[in-house]
Design an enzyme around this catalytic site. Structure first.
Site, PDB file in Angstrom:
ATOM      1  N   SER A 675       0.767  -1.256  -0.097  1.00  0.00           N
ATOM      2  CA  SER A 675      -0.024  -0.084   0.047  1.00  0.00           C
ATOM      3  C   SER A 675       0.827   1.390   0.191  1.00  0.00           C
ATOM      4  O   SER A 675       0.288   2.533  -0.028  1.00  0.00           O
ATOM      5  CB  SER A 675      -0.934  -0.113   1.065  1.00  0.00           C
ATOM      6  OG  SER A 675      -0.148   0.070   2.426  1.00  0.00           O
ATOM      7  N   LYS A 718      -6.164   3.942   8.906  1.00  0.00           N
ATOM      8  CA  LYS A 718      -5.076   4.700   8.409  1.00  0.00           C
ATOM      9  C   LYS A 718      -5.680   6.219   8.354  1.00  0.00           C
ATOM     10  O   LYS A 718      -4.998   7.086   8.617  1.00  0.00           O
ATOM     11  CB  LYS A 718      -4.994   4.125   6.774  1.00  0.00           C
ATOM     12  CG  LYS A 718      -4.065   2.921   6.811  1.00  0.00           C
ATOM     13  CD  LYS A 718      -4.150   2.680   5.366  1.00  0.00           C
ATOM     14  CE  LYS A 718      -3.009   1.511   5.360  1.00  0.00           C
ATOM     15  NZ  LYS A 718      -3.200   1.003   3.660  1.00  0.00           N
TER      16      LYS A 718
END
Ligand SMILES: Nc1ncnc2c1ncn2[C@@H]1O[C@H](COP(=O)(O)OP(=O)(O)OP(=O)(O)O)[C@@H](O)[C@H]1O
Ligand SMILES: [Mg+2]
Length: 790
Positions: A675, A718
């Site tokens: 990611s 996140k």
């Protein structure tokens, strides 16, 4: 040479000079005895096979004894009882008559007397000595024999006398002795047999004394114990052991255990009652019975499930968590309708301190059941779950049975904390034992190694917790219904603090609510500057610290109410500990540094990614404890940059004279995953084109070689991490838009600009606003214009 009648005998040998009484019953033998004239001489010969009734000459030994018949007694049953005395050894040469009885020609065998040497003398003395000893030790032989033996002078006579007197010589031995012509041979033969007999006698005597000793010891113990009992009875005291067994029996009866277990328990109890309390395994057996008796075989506590009440209790204990509570209530409803539900096991997954354990506690409260918690973290040994066999010293049941005992009911809510930290090594695999306990298909007959009988676990409500799923053993994972708990936002944490944590800490530290005042702003400051976590554990601890300081002030005599201010925080907690806003601003000042977002079992986290270049030959180095997937993603980023060099205004072969290095700081923590792809591409472009990043920007997303941006997981965690760190602009993959809409409320996203990108060019356009795109490739330009998601 003489002709004499032959009397066959079955199982005996007549020696010269010996007197032998014989019962004569066979027809032929009776006729023989009756036909004897004055001479009364016969030859006595032993049969080869004593079982034969009508022996023929071939069935007889050839050496026998010439004998005189002294007396004949006629018995009422027609048989005869005769006394014979041996005279000399003879050998049968030839049978002259077989009917009505045997008659044969015989020759006398002369003894070969030994020469009068010292060796022969020693042999003789030895035989006499040993014979004396055997007679002395023997309970059956008369002492007279010793005197007689001592008075026989001739060795041959001595030998014959000893041979005929020893009861332990077999007929075969005796026949052998009879056939030996040399007296020395006979002496040696006897010597050996006597020595062996002496040994046997000694052994027998030894065993005899041992047995006697033992018998005496047990008799003594028994006698003393009986006396003790009598004394206790006189004193009005009941026998200790007896009372103990009685008590245990009552417990067994009252425990409601199944029949087969009861049989086992009573069997052990009987064994116990026969044991001395001093015996080594008395207490072992007793502990075992006690375990059986004390387990809640038939004791449950759960009542009917009232969903409305359960909901009220869950809300009472926990703020928010709407989805989670709904899932729990659904589960409980099914449990109410179908109590024998063979459903999945609940598993709460989420970062630390978000309320997994405390939700378990609430569920137990809502169901009116006991709550038990087993920590699986670092458990390596199967025996910790399932116990050790009883033969093992210090054995105990495993954790499951132990917590059933602690609960005292057979239907507690049992929380298995940290399934993701279950170990596994040479001591066995605890996960297979765990599976057996959890699996509704088999846990009605769970067998603990120590108990060694089945216990029904099917009423227990098992709930597992985990921070992450990667390390949960797959067979366990298969059977679990996963319920995800996410981290809390700053706003949620403040609410939780006011509704739950502060009141609890005030109470726990013994101060009155009027004595302390927190403002919303101050709690927010604590959240922001003194904690850095997805959950609220550290927050609760910190608030607790403040309350404790106040408690001390109260004790020291301060009367006035404490109003928590920035100064108070500084005094009680020290200076600000987490300063993320400025951290980002400072570290991302120069080109070549960007902020990525990572998911960890502890929640979300921001990740700095740095790149640098130097003169070289096209080298590419990657450091910072990064895994394979992350390395590949760095390679992909570099390839994309190289293949789009023209568009970015770089020379086609810009890597020729350069070495590039990408580093992900905090090198002690291993990192992996795809990611950070967009962040790396951005870092490289920023470095190579010397373009600074938009301040306070973070990004996440996987990239492909052709520059597409793919969606990633853990969006809420996140996002919260980025927000905590003071990020104002976030770039996310276009396909993650749905997660944002589902998991994040508008008030959470307020103040943070979220951009969605489906191509790396989209990312660059936002992150590097000063970057001049020279000339877009036709394909890329198309995709960019349409914003197509590939
Ligand atoms: N939503 C909430 N409302 C009220 N209190 C909460 C909430 N979430 C967590 N807490 C409180 O936070 C503390 C920590 O929670 P808990 O021990 O359940 O964490 P956990 O998820 O089990 O963490 P770990 O993974 O470290 O075991 C508890 O005191 C709990 O009551
Ligand atoms: Mg916990």
């Amino acid at each position: 040479m003489r002709r004499v009648a032959v009397l066959p005998v079955r199982d005996t040998v007549l020696f010269p000079h010996a007197v032998l009484p014989l019962t004569v019953g066979r027809e032929s033998s009776i006729q023989l005895i009756e036909s004897l004239g004055e001479a009364r001489s016969i030859v006595v010969v032993a049969q080869l096979d004593p079982r034969l009734d009508l022996p023929k000459p071939a069935d007889l030994h050839t050496v026998g004894t010439l004998a005189t018949v002294h007396k004949i007694v006629r018995m009422p049953n027609q048989s005869r009882f005769v006394f014979t005395e041996g005279l000399e050894r003879v050998r049968v040469l030839r049978y002259t008559q077989t009917e009505p009885f045997l008659v044969a020609e015989v020759e006398v065998l002369q003894d070969t007397e030994p020469e009068a040497t010292a060796g022969a003398e020693a042999l003789v003395r030895n035989v006499v000595g040993q014979f004396q000893q055997v007679v002395a030790e023997s309970p059956t032989l008369s002492d007279e024999l010793r005197t007689i033996a001592a008075n026989i002078e001739e060795p041959s006579r001595l030998v014959d006398f000893v041979s005929s007197s020893l009861p332990f010589l077999t007929t075969e031995d005796k026949q052998q002795l009879l056939e030996m012509a040399r007296v020395v041979d006979r002496l040696e033969f006897l010597n050996q047999h006597l020595a062996k007999e002496i040994e046997v006698q000694q052994l027998r005597a030894k065993i005899q004394t041992e047995v006697q000793d033992q018998v005496q010891q047990t008799q003594r113990d028994y006698y003393l114990r009986e006396q003790l009992k009598a004394i206790q009875k006189e004193l009005g005291e009941q026998d200790e052991g007896q009372r103990d067994t009685d008590e245990l029996r009552q417990k067994i009866e009252a425990s409601g255990m199944p029949e087969d277990v009861k049989t086992e328990a009573l069997k052990e109890l009987t064994r116990l009652s026969r044991m001395s309390p001093m015996a080594a395994d008395y207490s072992m057996t007793r502990t075992y019975i006690e375990w059986l008796a004390i387990l809640p075989w038939a004791k449950s506590s759960g009542t009917k499930i009232d969903i409305a009440k359960a909901k009220a209790i869950l809300d009472e204990d926990h703020y928010g968590l709407k989805k989670v509570k709904d899932r729990i209530l659904d589960y409980l409803s099914v449990l109410e309708l179908k109590p024998d539900m063979k459903g999945p096991i609940l598993c709460f997954v989420g970062p630390p301190g978000v309320g997994k354990t405390s939700l378990g506690r609430s569920i137990a409260r809502a169901l009116g059941r006991k709550f038990q918690r087993i920590s699986l973290g670092g458990m390596h040994d199967e025996a910790e779950i399932r116990g050790h066999r009883r033969t093992y010293i210090g054995a105990l049941p495993g954790q499951i049975i132990q917590s059933i005992r602690r609960a005292g009911t057979n239907d507690p809510v049992m929380m298995l904390d940290e399934v993701d930290k279950l170990g596994r090594d040479f001591r066995g695999d605890p996960s297979s034992a765990l599976l057996e306990a959890l699996d509704p298909e088999q846990n009605f007959s769970f067998r603990d190694n120590y108990l060694d009988v089945q216990f029904n676990l099917s009423k227990v409500l098992f709930i597992c917790t985990a921070n992450m799923l990667d390390t949960v053993p797959p067979p366990l994972l298969d059977r679990m219904e996963l319920i995800f708990l996410q981290g809390y936002s700053e706003e949620e944490k403040v609410r939780i603090a006011f509704s739950f944590l502060i009141p609890r800490q005030i109470k726990e530290n013994g101060i009155a609510p009027e004595q302390i005042e927190f403002s919303e702003e101050m709690v927010r400051d604590v959240v922001r500057h003194y904690t850095r976590e997805a959950g609220v554990r550290k927050l609760e601890q910190t608030l607790g610290t403040i309350c404790r300081k106040e408690a001390r002030r109260v004790v020291e005599g301060h009367k006035e109410k404490l109003v928590v201010t920035t100064a108070v925080l500084k005094e009680f907690l020290g200076g600000i500990q987490v300063r993320t806003e400025t951290e980002i601003a400072e570290r991302v000042k120069r080109p070549g540094v960007a902020v990525g977002l990572a998911w960890t079992p502890a929640g979300g986290e921001i990740l700095f990614i740095e790149a640098n270049k130097m003169k070289g030959k096209g080298g590419f180095t990657m450091t910072g404890q990064i895994g394979d997937v992350m390395q590949e993603s760095m390679q992909a980023a570099l390839t994309w940059v190289r293949s789009n060099a023209a568009m970015l205004g770089l020379a086609e072969d810009f890597t020729k004279d350069l070495d590039l290095h990408i580093h992900v700081p905090a090198g002690a923590i291993p990192k992996d995953g795809p990611s950070a792809g967009v962040t790396m591409a951005t870092v490289l472009v920023s470095l190579l084109t010397d373009t600074p990043l938009l301040p306070l920007t973070a990004m996440t997303g996987e990239i492909t070689l052709s520059g597409n941006v793919l969606p990633v997981g853990g969006i809420k965690e996140k996002f919260l991490a980025a927000r905590r760190a003071g990020v104002k602009t976030i770039i996310l993959p276009a396909e993650n838009q749905q997660d944002v809409e589902e998991d994040l409320t508008p008030e959470l996203t307020e103040g943070v600009a979220i951009h969605y990108a489906s191509r790396i060019e989209d990312v660059l356009a936002i992150a590097l606003p000063l970057l001049k795109i020279q000339q877009a490739k036709p394909v890329a330009a198309d995709a960019f214009a349409v914003g197509a998601v590939v």
